[in-house]
Scaffold this motif. Structure first.
Motif, PDB file in Angstrom:
ATOM      1  N   VAL A 139      70.614  26.484  54.871  1.00 29.19           N
ATOM      2  CA  VAL A 139      71.969  27.033  54.774  1.00 29.19           C
ATOM      3  C   VAL A 139      72.016  28.205  53.801  1.00 29.19           C
ATOM      4  O   VAL A 139      72.756  29.170  54.006  1.00 29.19           O
ATOM      5  CB  VAL A 139      72.962  25.933  54.365  1.00 29.19           C
ATOM      6  N   GLU A 140      71.203  28.157  52.751  1.00 26.29           N
ATOM      7  CA  GLU A 140      71.194  29.262  51.789  1.00 26.29           C
ATOM      8  C   GLU A 140      70.753  30.559  52.462  1.00 26.29           C
ATOM      9  O   GLU A 140      71.305  31.631  52.169  1.00 26.29           O
ATOM     10  CB  GLU A 140      70.274  28.931  50.615  1.00 26.29           C
ATOM     11  N   GLU A 141      69.781  30.478  53.351  1.00 26.55           N
ATOM     12  CA  GLU A 141      69.349  31.687  54.048  1.00 26.55           C
ATOM     13  C   GLU A 141      70.421  32.175  55.018  1.00 26.55           C
ATOM     14  O   GLU A 141      70.599  33.383  55.193  1.00 26.55           O
ATOM     15  CB  GLU A 141      68.038  31.429  54.784  1.00 26.55           C
ATOM     16  N   ILE A 142      71.148  31.255  55.650  1.00 27.17           N
ATOM     17  CA  ILE A 142      72.254  31.656  56.529  1.00 27.17           C
ATOM     18  C   ILE A 142      73.309  32.402  55.726  1.00 27.17           C
ATOM     19  O   ILE A 142      73.812  33.456  56.147  1.00 27.17           O
ATOM     20  CB  ILE A 142      72.863  30.424  57.219  1.00 27.17           C
ATOM     21  N   GLU A 143      73.659  31.879  54.561  1.00 30.90           N
ATOM     22  CA  GLU A 143      74.666  32.530  53.714  1.00 30.90           C
ATOM     23  C   GLU A 143      74.176  33.890  53.226  1.00 30.90           C
ATOM     24  O   GLU A 143      74.949  34.861  53.168  1.00 30.90           O
ATOM     25  CB  GLU A 143      74.997  31.623  52.533  1.00 30.90           C
ATOM     26  N   ARG A 144      72.904  33.963  52.903  1.00 33.14           N
ATOM     27  CA  ARG A 144      72.341  35.242  52.455  1.00 33.14           C
ATOM     28  C   ARG A 144      72.368  36.269  53.575  1.00 33.14           C
ATOM     29  O   ARG A 144      72.719  37.441  53.350  1.00 33.14           O
ATOM     30  CB  ARG A 144      70.916  35.023  51.969  1.00 33.14           C
ATOM     31  N   LEU A 145      72.029  35.837  54.800  1.00 33.09           N
ATOM     32  CA  LEU A 145      72.062  36.749  55.943  1.00 33.09           C
ATOM     33  C   LEU A 145      73.492  37.220  56.198  1.00 33.09           C
ATOM     34  O   LEU A 145      73.723  38.402  56.483  1.00 33.09           O
ATOM     35  CB  LEU A 145      71.501  36.044  57.180  1.00 33.09           C
TER      36      LEU A 145
END
Length: 343
Positions: free
Chosen positions: A136-142
């Motif tokens: 989820v952290e990578e989704i938010e970063r994207l």
């Protein structure tokens, strides 16, 4: 949020835009000091910069390429049933819309959207993301980079919401549970194997809890059980018999199959002694051919609809995040019936 540009990165790092371009393209024929390179990479990481491949190649146009990124491997045979219908729907929709699909994979262990502050998803105009257990952290970063994407499945994140296309599990589960009420069941339980914190599991449980018998002003659904493994099914059956449960809403086909086998060993008939509804999760389930009553996960339609949504976002980049739901078809099956007796 405006997507940062190479010019932004150059200003932050105190270098020319040409230097930023050289670092991004990993040019070895032009010497750049390690200090300068690290300063540029630090600025990229701080701003969450995503290189715009279409801008480089088409001077502001589009490549007409949609990326597909999965947070788990697609090709093992255990994933075929899960991923193939999504990909089929995406391929059909992309062809209809005049786009090509580009599948992204990760190397070197854990799958990662970002490496060294950048992402190769930028080779596509936008991306379709899917997976049962995403980072989820990578989704938010994207999302924070401004890169356009659509998640296939219900996915909540902190902060600004993201666009997604999800199966309407809550509505279908409520309909199935109320069908059990119509047949005369009054003690109905919900059961699943594994973590109930996953969003699809929560959506299914929400539909179960919202079900209400016709003419009633209060909900009558019974307990919600979460099992650690199929080994816990005998204990579940004991609770069902002790509590006078006449119908079970099972989240996974695997659980339903184990419950059916266990019930038969104890001389119980499905559906005469126990009705079972299945909510479409086929993960790890054997192919026994049981005609289950339940819902069908509309994976192919979700893939098509997500692709159409992504293209709309590309054509109208300033619109807010969109959330769309796809109806789950119901299967009549042969595993529910009126209760034989009040237990």
């Amino acid at each position: 949020m405006r997507r940062p540009t190479q010019a932004d990165i150059a200003r932050l790092a105190g270098v020319s835009q040409a230097t930023v371009s050289l670092v991004l393209n990993e040019r070895n024929d032009v010497r750049i000091s390690s200090t300068t390179r690290e300063r540029v990479l630090a600025a990229i990481r701080e701003w969450g910069y995503v290189a715009n491949a279409s801008a480089r190649s088409l001077a502001g146009g589009q490549n007409k390429i949609l990326g597909v990124y999965t947070f788990e491997p697609v090709f093992p045979t255990t994933s075929v049933d899960f991923y193939f219908p999504f990909l089929l729907g995406m391929e059909q929709a992309a062809a209809d819309l005049g786009y090509d699909l580009l599948m992204f994979t990760s190397v070197g262990g854990e799958r990662q959207v970002f490496r060294d502050g950048a992402t190769r998803l930028s080779l596509a105009d936008g991306a379709l993301l899917l997976g049962r257990d995403p980072n989820v952290e990578e989704i938010e970063r994207l999302r924070d980079t401004g890169y356009p994407f659509v998640y296939v499945g219900h996915r909540e994140v902190s902060g600004t919401p993201i666009s997604y296309v999800a199966a309407d599990y809550a509505r279908a589960t409520r309909q199935l549970t109320e069908r059990l009420f119509e047949l005369g069941h009054r003690r109905i339980a919900y059961a699943r194997i594994g973590d109930g914190g996953a969003q699809p599991s929560q959506d299914r449980e929400k539909g179960f809890r919202r079900a209400m018998p016709a003419g009633e002003t209060r909900r009558l659904t019974g307990p919600v059980w979460t099992l650690e493994s199929p080994d816990d099914v005998p204990g579940l059956l004991a609770e069902i018999r002790h509590g006078g449960i006449t119908a079970v809403v099972a989240e996974q086909i695997l659980l339903a199959e184990e419950l059916l086998t266990c019930a038969q060993r104890h001389g119980m008939s499905v559906p005469d002694d126990l009705s079972i509804v299945v909510l479409g999760d086929s993960t790890g389930a054997p192919r026994t051919g049981t005609p289950w009553t339940g819902l069908v996960v509309p994976r192919e339609q979700m893939g098509r609809q997500a692709t159409h949504l992504l293209v709309r976002l590309l054509e109208t980049p300033e619109q807010e995040a969109c959330r769309e739901y796809v109806e789950c078809p119901l299967m009549p099956g042969a595993t529910v019936a009126p209760p034989r007796r009040e237990q």
